[in-house]
Scaffold this active site. Structure first.
Site, mmCIF file in Angstrom:
data_model
loop_
_atom_site.group_PDB
_atom_site.id
_atom_site.type_symbol
_atom_site.label_atom_id
_atom_site.label_comp_id
_atom_site.label_asym_id
_atom_site.label_seq_id
_atom_site.Cartn_x
_atom_site.Cartn_y
_atom_site.Cartn_z
ATOM 1 N N ASP A 146 0.839 -1.163 -0.066
ATOM 2 C CA ASP A 146 0.061 0.028 0.032
ATOM 3 C C ASP A 146 0.970 1.189 -0.190
ATOM 4 O O ASP A 146 1.666 1.292 -0.361
ATOM 5 C CB ASP A 146 -0.955 -0.128 1.323
ATOM 6 N N ASP A 155 0.039 1.763 17.970
ATOM 7 C CA ASP A 155 -0.606 0.314 17.555
ATOM 8 C C ASP A 155 0.178 -0.372 16.446
ATOM 9 O O ASP A 155 0.149 -1.626 16.554
ATOM 10 C CB ASP A 155 -1.864 0.512 17.177
ATOM 11 N N HIS A 178 -3.378 5.588 4.174
ATOM 12 C CA HIS A 178 -4.365 4.692 3.759
ATOM 13 C C HIS A 178 -3.458 3.431 4.109
ATOM 14 O O HIS A 178 -4.207 2.514 4.584
ATOM 15 C CB HIS A 178 -3.971 4.828 2.027
ATOM 16 N N ASN A 193 -6.530 -0.608 24.985
ATOM 17 C CA ASN A 193 -7.078 0.091 26.244
ATOM 18 C C ASN A 193 -8.140 1.219 26.036
ATOM 19 O O ASN A 193 -8.967 1.003 26.907
ATOM 20 C CB ASN A 193 -5.936 0.447 27.088
ATOM 21 N N ALA A 292 -7.945 -6.895 -9.219
ATOM 22 C CA ALA A 292 -8.667 -7.912 -8.451
ATOM 23 C C ALA A 292 -9.503 -8.582 -9.405
ATOM 24 O O ALA A 292 -9.961 -9.855 -8.978
ATOM 25 C CB ALA A 292 -9.759 -7.127 -7.598
#
Length: 398
Positions: A146, A155, A178, A193, A292
């Protein structure tokens, strides 16, 4: 991107027969005067020594294809070699690809959003059953190709794996957001959390490949090089939330299809966003976008919070290639973003849900490649909607 005409780079994709990389290099040099640079599958960003600025192109030996810049005489000679019983199987023009356009419903720089803070997980995780799955993707490698990754995001900074740029002159850092959003959905935390869990496979190892530049544009060559890199690193799943539009009736890329087939046979499942060109309220259904639409790439459409097909989600238009295989949540999807979090809509958001689910099945069953594809589809939840829109149905966690 605009769902309209293709744009091409002016370069060519050259498919070699399996195992014919060395012979292919000799043929390109001796019959077309094309001298290729170093293999693009490198351990650092593309540099002048292997960029288009210093050579005719590059060879990716792992999956036996090349990207080259050829003048008209060289191109004629190159095309002539495909008629011989030699190492070159096919030549096609290289496309530009872009991240699929997304509709931003909410920006969140704080830890939570009003929409989701009441819940332990996002609606998407609940819809696919990831929030109650005993599997977390541990030991499974997932490649997200990406716009790169924000490795400083709280994170993402502890994720195992590596980051790699396939964009000339740029490192792997995400300046767009993105890629960080897509990676968060696939492998972000399930039980943070201070905000809802949003990652399908939180213990999977993230391999973040930058194939889209800071302007939001990439090339087939960069994407295919990223796929080869993922195969070499034994990634079970590759997620592509990017593409280029196709016209109804236009065939899929034979070169991309063959490379995807080789990758899948090697044990790497490729999952891609189906595109956002439809306007269903106006009775306009757009065909599945490139890549795709390749038969060996799993095309993922998007559902909304009511488990109906998203207004923008593309559909199956032709019987050859271009078919929706499965669907996943793609509306108001909360995930990581540069400096915080954001809700976005698009098949770009649906694809990483499916990729994360694939990682869970890779862990729970040991399946890889086409076997993993069959497992994912056979466990999808059938929806009371047209198969052309939803394929086998809504992906479900083991």
């Amino acid at each position: 991107m605009t769902e309209g005409d293709h744009t091409y780079t002016g370069r060519q994709l050259v498919l070699l027969h399996p195992g014919a990389s060395v012979d292919g290099l000799h043929t390109l040099r001796n019959k077309a005067g094309i001298r290729l640079g170093s293999d693009a599958d490198v351990s650092g960003p593309l540099t002048a020594r292997n960029s288009y600025r210093s050579t005719h192109g590059y060879l990716v030996s792992g999956l036996d294809f090349a990207v080259t810049k050829a003048d008209p005489d060289q191109l004629r000679a190159l095309l002539a070699t495909t008629q011989e019983r030699g190492p070159i199987a096919m030549v096609e023009p290289e496309r530009r690809v872009r991240t699929h356009p997304v509709q931003s419903s909410e920006t969140a720089t704080a830890a939570t959003t009003d929409h989701d803070q009441r819940y332990l997980c996002t609606w998407g995780l609940a819809a696919v059953g990831a929030n109650t799955s005993p599997f977390t993707g541990r030991g499974i490698r997932v490649a997200v190709l990406d716009t790169g990754i924000d490795g400083t995001h709280r994170d993402m900074e502890t994720k195992h794996g590596i980051a790699q740029s396939f964009v000339d002159g740029e490192n792997s850092h995400d300046h767009v957001g993105h890629g960080t959003h897509v990676a968060g959905t696939a492998v972000g935390p399930r039980e943070p959390n201070q905000h809802p869990g949003y990652g399908v496979a939180p213990d999977a190892d993230l391999f973040a490949g930058k194939v889209i530049d800071s302007a939001g544009v990439g090339t087939d060559g960069a994407v295919l090089s990223g796929i080869s890199w993922a195969v070499r690193h034994r990634c079970a799943v590759v997620c592509l939330s990017l593409g280029a539009p196709v016209r109804p009736g236009e065939p899929y890329s034979t070169v991309f299809e063959e490379v995807a087939r080789r990758a899948t046979r090697a044990g790497t499942l490729i999952v891609a966003a189906a595109g956002n060109g439809s306007r269903r309220a106006e009775q306009l259904a757009a065909p599945v976008t490139h890549p795709a639409n390749c038969p060996s790439v799993m095309a993922v459409g998007a559902t909304n919070t009511s488990t109906t097909i998203a207004e923008f989600s593309n559909t199956t238009v032709e019987s050859y290639g271009g078919a929706i295989d499965v669907v996943a949540p793609g509306v108001d999807v909360f995930s990581s973003w540069l400096g915080g979090y954001r809700q976005l809509s698009g098949t770009s958001m649906a694809a990483p849900h499916a990729a994360g689910i694939a990682a869970l099945y890779a862990q729970s069953t040991g399946a890889r490649g086409f076997e993993l594809w069959k497992t994912l589809m056979s466990h999808s939840r059938r929806l009371n909607l047209a198969s052309r829109d939803v394929g086998a149905g809504l992906v479900q966690a083991p």
